[in-house]
Design an enzyme around this catalytic site. Structure first.
Site, mmCIF file in Angstrom:
data_model
loop_
_atom_site.group_PDB
_atom_site.id
_atom_site.type_symbol
_atom_site.label_atom_id
_atom_site.label_comp_id
_atom_site.label_asym_id
_atom_site.label_seq_id
_atom_site.Cartn_x
_atom_site.Cartn_y
_atom_site.Cartn_z
ATOM 1 C CD GLN A 26 -28.683 -28.697 -47.292
ATOM 2 O OE1 GLN A 26 -27.895 -28.849 -46.351
ATOM 3 N NE2 GLN A 26 -29.113 -29.718 -48.018
ATOM 4 N NE ARG A 27 -26.040 -31.061 -43.657
ATOM 5 C CZ ARG A 27 -25.062 -30.485 -44.337
ATOM 6 N NH1 ARG A 27 -25.333 -29.523 -45.191
ATOM 7 N NH2 ARG A 27 -23.813 -30.843 -44.165
ATOM 8 C CG ASP A 80 -18.391 -29.752 -34.442
ATOM 9 O OD1 ASP A 80 -19.531 -30.108 -34.777
ATOM 10 O OD2 ASP A 80 -17.437 -29.650 -35.261
ATOM 11 C CE LYS A 91 -19.873 -27.128 -38.780
ATOM 12 N NZ LYS A 91 -20.293 -28.481 -39.202
ATOM 13 C CB CYS A 113 -15.409 -38.932 -58.719
ATOM 14 S SG CYS A 113 -14.376 -39.145 -57.258
ATOM 15 N N GLY A 149 -25.803 -30.888 -38.550
ATOM 16 C CA GLY A 149 -27.203 -30.981 -38.938
ATOM 17 C C GLY A 149 -28.109 -31.466 -37.828
ATOM 18 C CG ASN A 164 -21.255 -26.627 -42.535
ATOM 19 O OD1 ASN A 164 -20.336 -26.080 -41.969
ATOM 20 N ND2 ASN A 164 -21.124 -27.802 -43.117
ATOM 21 C CB CYS A 218 -24.462 -35.977 -45.354
ATOM 22 S SG CYS A 218 -25.712 -36.853 -44.415
ATOM 23 C CG ASP A 222 -20.404 -36.543 -40.045
ATOM 24 O OD1 ASP A 222 -19.579 -37.049 -39.255
ATOM 25 O OD2 ASP A 222 -20.137 -35.588 -40.797
ATOM 26 C CG ASN A 223 -17.344 -40.349 -38.189
ATOM 27 O OD1 ASN A 223 -16.821 -41.206 -37.473
ATOM 28 N ND2 ASN A 223 -17.392 -39.070 -37.834
#
Ligand SMILES: [Zn+2]
Length: 390
Positions: A80-81, A70, A94, A348, A49, A78, A196, A138-139
């Site tokens: 959507q952004r 990456d 990617k 969940c 993102g 993925n 996210c 992202d982590n």
């Protein structure tokens, strides 16, 4: 701050002069600035993102050499952004997808691909090749790794992070200001801050924060303006508000302080209390069943209660037949609705929140209780593919 040194022989071709003409006519960039951009080497950590707008705009602006780290493949969730990838790229690496897009935008850019997970073993060797590191991870484990590697090598770390409707950006450059550890000395407890993938993120948000990172990177290369060094920019998309916090260097900082105790890269997963991407202490002691075992219980008409601890809007997307919704945050006050004599299965989305719910219920004395391993995602994979994944 000049991070690139110009070689006297560098020059632009006729094509490049035309391409960068809107830069060349600005005195703050001009020919000298454009040559700085051409000779700059920037590493984007992540092609997701934040990495998408970062790499796209840095390439378009004429940064000469762009590295990208990456190891993932493009997924439908993925798109959507992560605007550097297209629908036709789903299932592809990617990096390959990003390189094609970049080369279409600007064939003058040299692209280095590192198809690997960034680790303590390879980070310093990869970072050494670049002037500036832009962190689009992202982590927390990778964020501390990127920070420490940048401090040890004396390189600026252009930081951004996003969650739902909120974003942050800063430039951590220990030579001139604080580092990420000065701001956050300790990682949050594992599992406390949702990713996210767990909590969601609005599509445009990484575009805004990633563009701020790209802009800060260009300013560092050009040596123009006031960089975000010593400042944390906070963005709230719902209120459309930017706020700024002054950051100070922590003299006690273990990596950039006066008496540093970290002189080499450490085990960041251990530091963040995780192992293989999952919190280490979880789901220790939580009894699990697989989707196949749950299906068997249903087929045999066994008497049991199925509890879904996701949020109501997730329940709207998909559900397992016969489940009762009690969001994780309500488990403690609604456990009187459950009977500890019943056999109970909790699920969940992926099995993390339900493991916490099982722990809460076990502490309250529930014994005949199981966590559905892998959550409704695994149910969709293994039992019922008509259940949409999200
Ligand atoms: Zn520090």
């Amino acid at each position: 701050m000049a991070t690139t040194t110009l070689t006297p022989t560098a020059q632009l071709t006729k094509d490049e002069v035309l391409r960068y003409s809107r830069h060349l006519i600005m005195p703050e960039v001009g020919m000298e600035g454009q040559l700085r951009l051409k000779q700059a080497r920037v590493l984007c950590v992540g092609a997701g993102g934040l990495g998408s707008p970062l790499a796209l705009y840095l390439a378009a602006a004429g940064v000469g050499r762009l590295g990208i780290v990456d190891f993932d493949v493009v997924d439908f969730t993925n798109l959507q952004r992560q605007v550097i990838h297209g629908t036709g790229d789903v299932g592809r690496s990617k990096l390959q997808s990003a390189r094609e897009t970049i080369q279409d935008i600007n064939p003058h850019v040299e692209v280095d691909l590192y198809e690997t997970r960034l680790t303590s073993d390879n980070a310093l060797d990869i970072f050494r090749e670049y002037d500036i590191i832009a962190d689009g991870t992202d982590n927390f484990a990778t964020r501390y790794l990127v920070n420490d590697a940048c401090v040890l090598l004396g390189k600026p770390n252009v930081y951004g992070s996003i969650f739902r409707f909120e974003g942050q950006a800063s430039v951590f450059y220990a030579k001139e200001g604080p580092c990420y550890r000065c701001l956050y000395p300790e990682p949050p407890p594992p599992g406390l801050v949702p990713s996210c993938a767990e909590g969601g993120v609005l599509g445009v948000l990484p575009g805004i924060i990633g563009c701020i990172q790209a802009l800060e990177t260009l300013k560092l290369i050009l040596g123009k303006g006031a960089p975000l060094i010593g400042r944390l920019l906070l963005f709230d998309a719902l209120q459309m508000q930017f706020r700024e916090l002054k950051l100070r260097k922590n003299p006690e900082c273990p990596v950039c302080g006066e008496h540093p105790t970290i002189h080499e890269l450490i085990d960041y997963e251990e530091f963040c209390g995780i192992r293989g991407g999952e919190p280490m202490q979880q789901p220790a002691g939580v009894p699990e069943i697989t989707p196949t075992e749950l299906k068997k219980m249903m087929d045999e008409h066994r008497r049991f209660v199925l509890i879904d601890v996701r949020e109501p809007h997730e329940y709207e997307i998909c559900r397992i037949p016969g489940s009762t919704l009690i969001p994780l945050g309500e488990i403690a006050k609604r456990m009187n609705e459950l009977n500890s004599a019943d056999e109970i299965v909790v699920h969940c989305r992926s099995g993390m929140r339900s493991a916490k719910a099982v722990q809460i219920l076990m502490q309250a004395g529930f014994r005949k209780i199981h966590n559905l391993k892998g959550g409704i995602l695994a149910w969709s994979d293994e039992i019922d593919p008509s259940v949409p994944k999200y």
